[in-house]
Write an enzyme that holds these catalytic residues in place. Structure first.
Site, PDB file in Angstrom:
ATOM      1  N   HIS A 100       0.895  -1.168   0.000  1.00  0.00           N
ATOM      2  CA  HIS A 100       0.000   0.000   0.000  1.00  0.00           C
ATOM      3  C   HIS A 100       0.930   1.214   0.000  1.00  0.00           C
ATOM      4  O   HIS A 100       2.015   1.168   0.590  1.00  0.00           O
ATOM      5  CB  HIS A 100      -0.829   0.099   1.278  1.00  0.00           C
ATOM      6  CG  HIS A 100      -1.716  -1.068   1.569  1.00  0.00           C
ATOM      7  ND1 HIS A 100      -1.280  -2.177   2.223  1.00  0.00           N
ATOM      8  CD2 HIS A 100      -3.035  -1.264   1.331  1.00  0.00           C
ATOM      9  CE1 HIS A 100      -2.290  -3.020   2.367  1.00  0.00           C
ATOM     10  NE2 HIS A 100      -3.361  -2.505   1.832  1.00  0.00           N
ATOM     11  N   ASP A 103       2.509   1.962   3.283  1.00  0.00           N
ATOM     12  CA  ASP A 103       3.488   1.018   3.824  1.00  0.00           C
ATOM     13  C   ASP A 103       4.909   1.467   3.489  1.00  0.00           C
ATOM     14  O   ASP A 103       5.823   1.323   4.303  1.00  0.00           O
ATOM     15  CB  ASP A 103       3.319  -0.390   3.220  1.00  0.00           C
ATOM     16  CG  ASP A 103       1.938  -0.960   3.406  1.00  0.00           C
ATOM     17  OD1 ASP A 103       1.279  -0.605   4.405  1.00  0.00           O
ATOM     18  OD2 ASP A 103       1.521  -1.782   2.559  1.00  0.00           O
TER      19      ASP A 103
HETATM   20  C1  XLS Z   1      -7.524  -7.049   4.257  1.00  0.00           C
HETATM   21  C2  XLS Z   1      -7.024  -7.171   2.907  1.00  0.00           C
HETATM   22  C3  XLS Z   1      -5.856  -6.249   2.547  1.00  0.00           C
HETATM   23  C4  XLS Z   1      -5.689  -6.188   1.068  1.00  0.00           C
HETATM   24  C5  XLS Z   1      -4.897  -5.037   0.572  1.00  0.00           C
HETATM   25  O1  XLS Z   1      -8.262  -7.875   4.733  1.00  0.00           O
HETATM   26  O2  XLS Z   1      -6.676  -8.507   2.705  1.00  0.00           O
HETATM   27  O3  XLS Z   1      -4.702  -6.671   3.186  1.00  0.00           O
HETATM   28  O4  XLS Z   1      -5.109  -7.352   0.571  1.00  0.00           O
HETATM   29  O5  XLS Z   1      -5.475  -3.825   0.880  1.00  0.00           O
END
Ligand code: XLS
Ligand code: NI
Ligand code: NI
Length: 439
Positions: A100, A103
């Site tokens: 993200h 991150d």
């Molecule tokens: C949350 C999601 C998240 C997505 C990315 O439950 O899995 O981690 O993969 O935003």
């Protein structure tokens, strides 16, 4: 470059009898399974958020792991995380990573400051990618953590928040393109509602589609050739999320004409939260031409939330890889470990054990899936089960030639059709599965 994970060697394939704990027993990247190497079939990716940012914090307590990697100050820590990321990719022999926006560079006080931080981090990561040959599987924007998104991002009741989310996504797409990302993910963390008493559902869905259309058009205009994905999830954090499951998402995409640009990023534990099997969600995506990528994790039978555990269930992984192979394998997608170590597994070594567990269990799953396909009995059984659609009245039904009158005539002539109804033989097939997988 100073080593961060000191004392941990490069993880090599040593075979099932190896005695050292830190090695692959089943993942042999260059071994060929089903006409491709394991590396090509599995396309493993590391999730930046859990691996480099998750510190074990939960609702009942603070973090248990230090993920500052010896650095201090937000940008220095961000650089240390990037270095740790590439050391992990190298030592674990993983080719891809996902992130993200927030991150890789912590959010600043303003959008301009956040963007400036990304502009500082992206060339740094780009350089690490160039040096190592590692690739970006997909990028995304975190439009759910900041309090401004408490009512959603694209589905927020505030146009101001919608605009902010659009700006954030614009930047996230730009950095994904710059880093050569093969995909861009929308996971609608807070795109849903808690109560209809305060919600205009029609407008929220239209707005979500508007945001996606804007994102696609912008992405294509700056040269993004990869896939856009929606990652379905039924609930958590929002009580009712609009991207509930694969079928719901497909209906949404078709309603708004977005189905040409979007595929699905199917997550194992999201499937089970929606009361489906992982295999079901993958099959729904595949039969609709929307199979894209996978977030590979597993839940816990006794817990009803997204526990994001490393996927060690070989049975599930085998059925997952069976679907992947049947769908023609990955193109732009891959297997992202959207998974984290348990809160009490708090040493750097635990990260390695976790990835080894997931990669080995998926290597086993791949081998077993290929054995099921080579064995052919299950595929043959399914094909025979529907044989009546290949000739006579069945062929007329499939070709669209049959009319209601013709079908009525046929049924009247036929009389009782119970003689054509055969056993589904589920237990027989389950025995075959176990025999092929473990025999
Ligand atoms: C949350 C999601 C998240 C997505 C990315 O439950 O899995 O981690 O993969 O935003
Ligand atoms: Ni996910
Ligand atoms: Ni998840």
């Amino acid at each position: 470059m100073a080593e961060i994970f000191k004392g941990i060697p490069k993880i090599e394939y040593r075979g099932p009898k190896a005695s050292e704990p830190l090695c692959f027993r089943f993942y042999n990247p260059d071994e060929t399974v089903g006409g491709k190497t394991m590396r090509e079939q599995l396309r493993f990716a590391l999730s930046y958020w859990h691996t480099l940012c998750g510190d074990g914090l939960d609702m009942f307590g603070v973090g248990t792991v230090d993920k500052t990697f010896g650095a201090s100050g937000p940008m220095e820590i961000a650089r240390a995380k990037a270095l740790a990321c590439f050391e992990l990719l190298d030592k674990l022999d993983i080719d891809f990573f996902c992130f993200h926006d927030r991150d890789i560079a912590p959010e600043g006080k303003t959008l301009a400051e956040s963007n400036a931080r990304l502009d500082e981090m992206v060339p740094f990561i780009e350089e690490l990618m160039k040096r190592s040959g590692k690739k970006l599987l997909w990028g995304t924007a975190n439009c759910f953590s900041n309090p401004r998104y408490m009512n959603g991002a694209g589905t927020s009741c505030s146009a101001e928040v919608f605009a902010f989310a659009a700006a954030q996504i614009k930047k996230a797409i730009e950095i994904t393109v710059r880093l050569g990302g093969a995909g861009y993910v929308f996971w609608g963390g807070r795109e849903g509602y808690e109560t209809l008493l305060n919600t205009d559902m029609g407008l929220e869905l239209d707005n979500m589609a508007r945001l996606m259309r804007l994102a696609v058009d912008y992405g294509r205009s700056i040269g993004f050739k990869g896939d856009f994905y929606i990652e379905p999830k039924p609930k958590e954090p929002t009580k009712h999320q609009y991207d509930f499951d694969a079928s719901t998402v497909l209906a949404f995409l078709r309603k708004y004409g977005l189905d040409k640009d979007f595929k699905l990023n199917v997550e194992a534990n999201h499937a089970t939260l929606a009361q489906h099997t992982f295999q079901h969600e993958l099959r729904v995506a595949a039969v609709n031409g929307a199979f894209g990528s996978i977030d590979a994790n597993q839940g816990d039978l006794l817990l009803g939330w997204d526990t994001d555990q490393f996927p060690t269930n070989v049975y599930d992984n085998a059925l997952c890889m069976y679907e992947v192979i049947k769908a023609g394998g990955f193109t732009n997608g891959g297997l992202n470990f959207d998974a984290k170590t348990r809160r009490a597994s708090n040493t750097p070594e635990d990260i390695f054990h976790a990835y080894i567990a997931g990669m080995d269990a998926f290597a086993l799953g791949l081998r077993m899936a290929w054995k099921i396909i080579e064995d052919g009995r299950i595929d043959r059984f399914v094909s025979d089960r529907y044989a009546s659609f290949r000739s006579g009245i069945g062929a007329d039904i499939v070709s669209g030639k049959a009319t209601m009158e013709q079908l009525e005539r046929f049924a009247l002539e036929q009389g009782d059709v119970r003689a054509f109804v055969h056993s589904g033989r589920q237990e027989y097939l389950e025995n075959i599965l176990n025999e092929v997988m473990f025999g």
